[in-house]
Design a protein around this motif. Sequence first.
Motif, PDB file in Angstrom:
ATOM      1  N   TYR A 188       0.845  -1.201   0.000  1.00 21.27           N
ATOM      2  CA  TYR A 188       0.000   0.000   0.000  1.00 21.27           C
ATOM      3  C   TYR A 188       0.879   1.250   0.000  1.00 21.27           C
ATOM      4  O   TYR A 188       1.916   1.276   0.675  1.00 21.27           O
ATOM      5  N   LEU A 207      -0.895   5.116   7.704  1.00 23.22           N
ATOM      6  CA  LEU A 207      -1.933   4.603   6.799  1.00 23.22           C
ATOM      7  C   LEU A 207      -1.420   3.416   5.975  1.00 23.22           C
ATOM      8  O   LEU A 207      -2.053   2.346   5.920  1.00 23.22           O
ATOM      9  N   SER A 245      -0.635   0.252   8.264  1.00 23.93           N
ATOM     10  CA  SER A 245      -1.803  -0.407   8.865  1.00 23.93           C
ATOM     11  C   SER A 245      -2.577  -1.173   7.793  1.00 23.93           C
ATOM     12  O   SER A 245      -3.035  -2.303   8.026  1.00 23.93           O
ATOM     13  N   ARG A 246      -2.680  -0.574   6.577  1.00 25.69           N
ATOM     14  CA  ARG A 246      -3.381  -1.289   5.508  1.00 25.69           C
ATOM     15  C   ARG A 246      -2.602  -2.531   5.069  1.00 25.69           C
ATOM     16  O   ARG A 246      -3.196  -3.593   4.833  1.00 25.69           O
ATOM     17  N   LYS A 260      -2.765   0.963  -4.355  1.00 25.20           N
ATOM     18  CA  LYS A 260      -3.067  -0.235  -3.574  1.00 25.20           C
ATOM     19  C   LYS A 260      -3.176  -1.424  -4.510  1.00 25.20           C
ATOM     20  O   LYS A 260      -3.283  -1.242  -5.735  1.00 25.20           O
ATOM     21  N   VAL A 290      -8.066  -1.885   8.473  1.00 24.87           N
ATOM     22  CA  VAL A 290      -8.658  -0.660   7.934  1.00 24.87           C
ATOM     23  C   VAL A 290      -9.120   0.192   9.121  1.00 24.87           C
ATOM     24  O   VAL A 290     -10.096  -0.124   9.786  1.00 24.87           O
ATOM     25  N   ASP A 324     -10.377   3.684  11.066  1.00 24.95           N
ATOM     26  CA  ASP A 324     -11.069   4.946  10.821  1.00 24.95           C
ATOM     27  C   ASP A 324     -10.093   6.093  11.106  1.00 24.95           C
ATOM     28  O   ASP A 324      -9.009   5.889  11.664  1.00 24.95           O
TER      29      ASP A 324
END
Lengths: 325, 325
Positions: B6, B114, B117-118, B324, B123, B125
């Motif tokens: 990602y 971001l 974590s992806r 992605k 996922v 918030d």
Amino acid sequence: MQSPKYTARAHTNIALIKYWGKLDQDLIIPMNSSLSLTLDKFYTDTSVFFDSTLKQDIFRLNNKESSSLKVTHFMKVLREKTGETRFAMINSENHVPSAAGLASSASAFAALALAASRAAGLVLDSRSLSRLARRGSGSATRSIYGGFVEWQQGSDDATSYAVPFEENVAWDLSMIAVVISAKQKKISSSVGMQRVVATSPYYSAWRKTAAQDLAAMKKAIKKRDFRQVGTIAEENAMKMHALNASAHPHFSYFEPASLQVMKIVADLRSNGIFCYYTLDAGPNVKIICQNKDIQTILAALAPSFSQERLVVAGPGPGVKLIDKP
Amino acid sequence: MQSPKYTARAHTNIALIKYWGKLDQDLIIPMNSSLSLTLDKFYTDTSVFFDSTLKQDIFRLNNKESSSLKVTHFMKVLREKTGETRFAMINSENHVPSAAGLASSASAFAALALAASRAAGLVLDSRSLSRLARRGSGSATRSIYGGFVEWQQGSDDATSYAVPFEENVAWDLSMIAVVISAKQKKISSSVGMQRVVATSPYYSAWRKTAAQDLAAMKKAIKKRDFRQVGTIAEENAMKMHALNASAHPHFSYFEPASLQVMKIVADLRSNGIFCYYTLDAGPNVKIICQNKDIQTILAALAPSFSQERLVVAGPGPGVKLIDKP
């Protein structure tokens, strides 16, 4: 009818613990006690006599007729205190080794207080003289004495005066004044400190920290601990200038060249040359150092500042009469 | 075995109400809430995938193998949070218009939070992402969002995160970054704020005044009152830097040229060009202005600063994935 003429000499002083803020604007009662070193190289000679033919005070500064609201106000206070009714002829000469920017109201009003009170027929003890000089300018309170001087804040006219802390300074301590600008500062110290007292969120903490700094400074002087004296003086000065940065609207007395000097001092220190800086309500930097390091420090400043801008001074004496009838 | 890769892009932000001091060093819980504007011109692109054949995280910055304790620490936190056990291949690219000094850990850790974590299959918030980014760098907490962003200090890991204040900034507001030095600062912001919290006599007053400034700033932004926004930002920055001057030992991020820019801004203002400055843990000055004044301000800076040192930016967006699987 003329009174006898008296001439006094007073030296300026540099605060190691700063005075910044008035409890009483008219009486000049400070918000915190301060401590200074009187310097030998910067002084004012002032002669005064009263003359019943004068319609107002005449003030000559460096042989030029001059007008000063502060002098006018001071002479009014003096006449009230002494019962003198005549106006005065005042001749003042500022002795500063360069033409630039280090004349101070401290030496001016200390000399004027002594010369004018004697011309009015009054022989004041040092404490009363210190209280009188205070009415002209806060820092003049301290220039009555030589060496290290403490201005005890007090709470009113009777209790706010300077006392000698160590009058005969027989130790190795000098100041190098770096003259950065001779221009009139945009924000006078009076206006600056008034704004700080009224608006800085840090002001009450300043009063506490200044009291702690003063106690620590007195210990360091007693112990002849030069590095402590320098460290406390530099940090106290920075805390005072931090107040200006925190005022509304904020202001600063620093110029780019002031920061340049501070950096040179910090670099010298990290190379084992122990010297420290302090600044007042203007961009000029005063470097506190030991005699053995003066030449090294001057050499470090030389690439950026010409010789006329560098003035070396040592501890100086208190106010005294240099001429009387 | 490799995870999917990602790639995220995050923009840096400039605090208008400063964050200065941690309640918790490890979790990076701040001592006061802060508010920033995300900028469009400075961003970081970071791609991450996990690979079971790696013996450690590999971090490449601008195509050069690099090592960063902060990245290593952050990836450890991330693995604990996600249950991911593999090490990661991290590729980061900093996009700053000049080579000099404005890369920021804010965009770096927002993008890394971001992308990583992806890649670990999570996922999050925005709020959780903001909390995660916070573990890498305090200011990264705010770079999750675009426009005006408030970092609500909270009191622990769960309650300390940023929220958008006005995400779609549709008003006339720009920043001119004046690059004064690209050198690594001598005192990192981490070390600086820790010293301030531990030693500044003004620190508790700072927390109060920063809270007041934040409330006033939010009102000013809501009212689209540009001059108020600028005035509050400048004064808040000066109060933050005043803390450094009052620390023991005191320190400063200003260089002579920083003061020069401040003076140019003050002069412009007194000539009716309303612009304001703010500085972070370094000498570079960021000028807050309106679009119509950009050319005038650049012209005033031009005699002292070459074009590469002047970067104009506007409001920027929050973090997002740009690639992605």
